[in-house]
Design a protein around this motif. Structure first.
Motif, short mmCIF file in Angstrom:
data_model
loop_
_atom_site.label_atom_id
_atom_site.label_comp_id
_atom_site.label_asym_id
_atom_site.label_seq_id
_atom_site.Cartn_x
_atom_site.Cartn_y
_atom_site.Cartn_z
N GLY A 42 0.86 -1.19 0.00
CA GLY A 42 0.00 0.00 0.00
C GLY A 42 0.89 1.23 0.00
N MET A 43 0.61 2.19 -0.88
CA MET A 43 1.46 3.38 -0.93
C MET A 43 0.62 4.65 -1.02
N GLY A 44 0.69 5.41 0.09
CA GLY A 44 -0.04 6.66 0.15
C GLY A 44 0.87 7.78 -0.30
N ASN A 125 -4.32 -0.61 2.69
CA ASN A 125 -3.39 -0.21 3.75
C ASN A 125 -3.87 1.06 4.44
N ILE A 185 1.49 -4.50 10.17
CA ILE A 185 2.87 -4.39 9.65
C ILE A 185 3.78 -4.15 10.84
N TYR A 211 2.87 -8.83 8.41
CA TYR A 211 3.77 -8.33 7.37
C TYR A 211 5.02 -7.82 8.08
N GLU A 213 8.30 -5.96 7.79
CA GLU A 213 8.92 -5.02 6.85
C GLU A 213 10.34 -4.69 7.32
N GLY A 219 10.53 1.19 1.53
CA GLY A 219 10.21 2.56 1.14
C GLY A 219 9.29 3.22 2.16
N GLY A 262 13.08 -4.10 -0.07
CA GLY A 262 14.21 -4.44 -0.92
C GLY A 262 14.02 -5.68 -1.77
N GLY A 283 7.22 -2.91 -3.14
CA GLY A 283 6.72 -1.54 -3.11
C GLY A 283 7.24 -0.75 -4.29
N THR A 284 8.51 -0.34 -4.20
CA THR A 284 9.09 0.56 -5.21
C THR A 284 8.98 0.01 -6.63
N PHE A 390 9.24 9.43 -1.50
CA PHE A 390 9.47 8.19 -0.76
C PHE A 390 9.93 7.10 -1.71
#
Ligand code: FMN
Length: 436
Positions: A42-44, A125, A185, A211, A213, A219, A262, A283-284, A390
């Motif tokens: 999830g990316m805000g 997320n 997370i 999760y 991380e 990220g 990563g 993510g990235t 980010f």
């Protein structure tokens, strides 16, 4: 285009009804070998909510995660209303407006996602640190179609993933939403244990998965206290967590544990599964695609040209974070303006605290220690220069992959989701070794 997903990795099947999906989910969360090998993070703010982005990930057999963080700012009109020149000046009204729109945009994003992807398993997320965390849990849990008893029977969200803090009452909140699984997370087995203890003490539901991380490489916000290397050991963490899971759930219950931070090449996926994780989260890699909500221009100008990704302590959430340093990002707002522009997006915003303190002391001070995360991250979402970038630490390496170059012209290109997935699944695409 046919899509290859190697048989030794678990791919989510395609479902043709809500019931079929729910029956699968029941097994997925309790049987070893049923959780999908790959998910996306999830990316805000609103970087991962486009229906075509979610649908592509689902069709590839991965598990997508949407974002429910400060969604009002994903809408350019509302962003302009909140941060533009003619914005509403009373903080209470601005906050109320933003929170109302957060829910409105959330429901719209879910509805549009379900039009394209009615039966895919989809997570969302939420950050515990956001000011309207409680209201958003409620809105997410109630999203979708309901029967006369008020139970969600379709078109909703299947999994709630909560990071950036440890909500003590999440286990009890989740009692009201039995159709949804939940995954905290965390960045250590100890933190996972706390979540279990909270849930047990409050007679709530135990988490359905975890999760983990990586606190140095992931990220965005990180689960550690300072910028130093945390000494995180993924093998020790999963070993300890498996024991804790046995203690809380019993000897024969399998609880999925996902690993992220990563993960960029097939070997990273294989290694995490060998260590004993059920799945990985990316993510990235997912952000740097045509279908994500990250504007192409920002990817080309900043991400694919980044010299480095730095861990800094500047986030107003009070957590270290990984980001591309952006010299164009001005964090020098006058204390008076910070207070005036605030939409109360983060519960304990250090930027706001510093501004209030300066004003109390009678100083017309410029605050440079932090920044307004809502403003700066949503600038990036809408392609404005000077925003917050980010990124996972892995960007320093992956930006050189052939995936991001036109093989004929050498020009930088942004891959589609499918090309990105095919690239990371192919064992021939090795992680480059760093020399010198
Ligand atoms: C731009 C960006 C925004 C992110 N926003 C969130 C967020 O709102 N909530 C969250 O829990 N994690 C967030 N993350 C973390 C990702 O979900 C994911 O766990 C992490 O990026 C995995 O590491 P990787 O980028 O090395 O693959 C964000 C990451 C990035 C790059």
């Amino acid at each position: 285009m046919s899509f290859l997903f190697p048989p030794e990795l678990i791919k989510l099947p395609e479902f043709h009804s809500e019931q079929e999906k729910r029956e699968y989910m029941q097994k997925m969360f309790t049987r070893k070998g049923w959780y999908p090998s790959i998910g996306t993070g999830g990316m805000g703010i609103d970087f991962v909510n486009k229906p075509e982005y979610i649908a592509e990930i689902t069709h590839a057999g991965l598990l997508p995660t949407m974002s429910a963080v400060i969604l009002a700012l994903g809408n350019p009109e509302y962003r302009e209303k909140l941060f533009g020149p003619r914005e509403q000046r009373i903080i209470r009204n601005r906050t109320r407006f933003a929170r109302q729109k957060n829910i409105e945009v959330l429901l719209d994003r879910i509805k549009k996602m379900r039009e394209l992807n009615p039966y895919g398993i989809v997570a969302i997320n939420l950050m515990h640190a956001v000011g309207d965390y409680k209201e958003m849990v409620e809105a997410i849990g109630n999203a979708g179609e309901k029967n006369e008893k008020g139970e969600v029977i379709g078109n909703g969200i299947d999994i709630l993933v909560v990071g950036a803090g440890m909500p003590r009452d999440l286990g009890t909140d989740m009692l009201r939403f039995p159709h949804m699984k939940y995954i905290p997370i965390v960045s250590s087995a100890k933190a996972a244990k706390f979540m279990l203890l909270f849930a047990k003490k409050n007679k709530g539901r135990l988490p359905d998965g975890f999760y983990i991380e990586h606190p140095d490489t992931a990220g965005g916000h990180l689960g550690k206290r300072n910028v130093e290397d945390s000494g995180f050991d993924p093998v020790q963490t999963i070993t300890e967590l498996r024991q804790i899971i046995k203690d809380f759930y019993g000897e024969n219950v399998h609880v999925p544990v996902i690993y992220g931070g990563g993960v960029s090449y097939r070997e990273d996926i294989d290694r995490a599964l060998e260590w004993g994780y059920d799945s990985v989260n990316i993510g990235t890699r997912a952000l740097l695609t045509k279908e994500s909500g990250m504007p192409d221009d920002i990817i080309l100008t900043y991400y694919l040209n980044a010299d480095k990704v730095e861990t800094n302590l500047k986030s107003p959430a009070g957590l270290p974070s990984n980001a591309i340093p952006n010299p164009e990002m001005s964090a020098m707002d006058r204390a008076k303006d910070i207070v005036k522009d605030c939409i109360s997006c983060i519960k304990t915003c250090q930027y706001l605290d510093a501004a209030k303190e300066a004003l109390k002391a009678g100083k017309e001070k410029v605050i440079t220690e932090s920044y307004c995360i809502a403003d700066k991250l949503s600038m990036t979402r809408h392609g404005l220069k000077g925003g917050l970038l980010f990124s996972g630490k892995g960007l320093e390496i992956i930006k050189n992959d052939i995936l991001y170059r036109n093989q004929k012209t050498g020009e930088a290109v942004i891959p589609h989701i499918r090309q990105m997935i095919e690239f990371i699944l192919n064992p021939e695409n090795k992680r480059p070794t760093i020399t010198g």
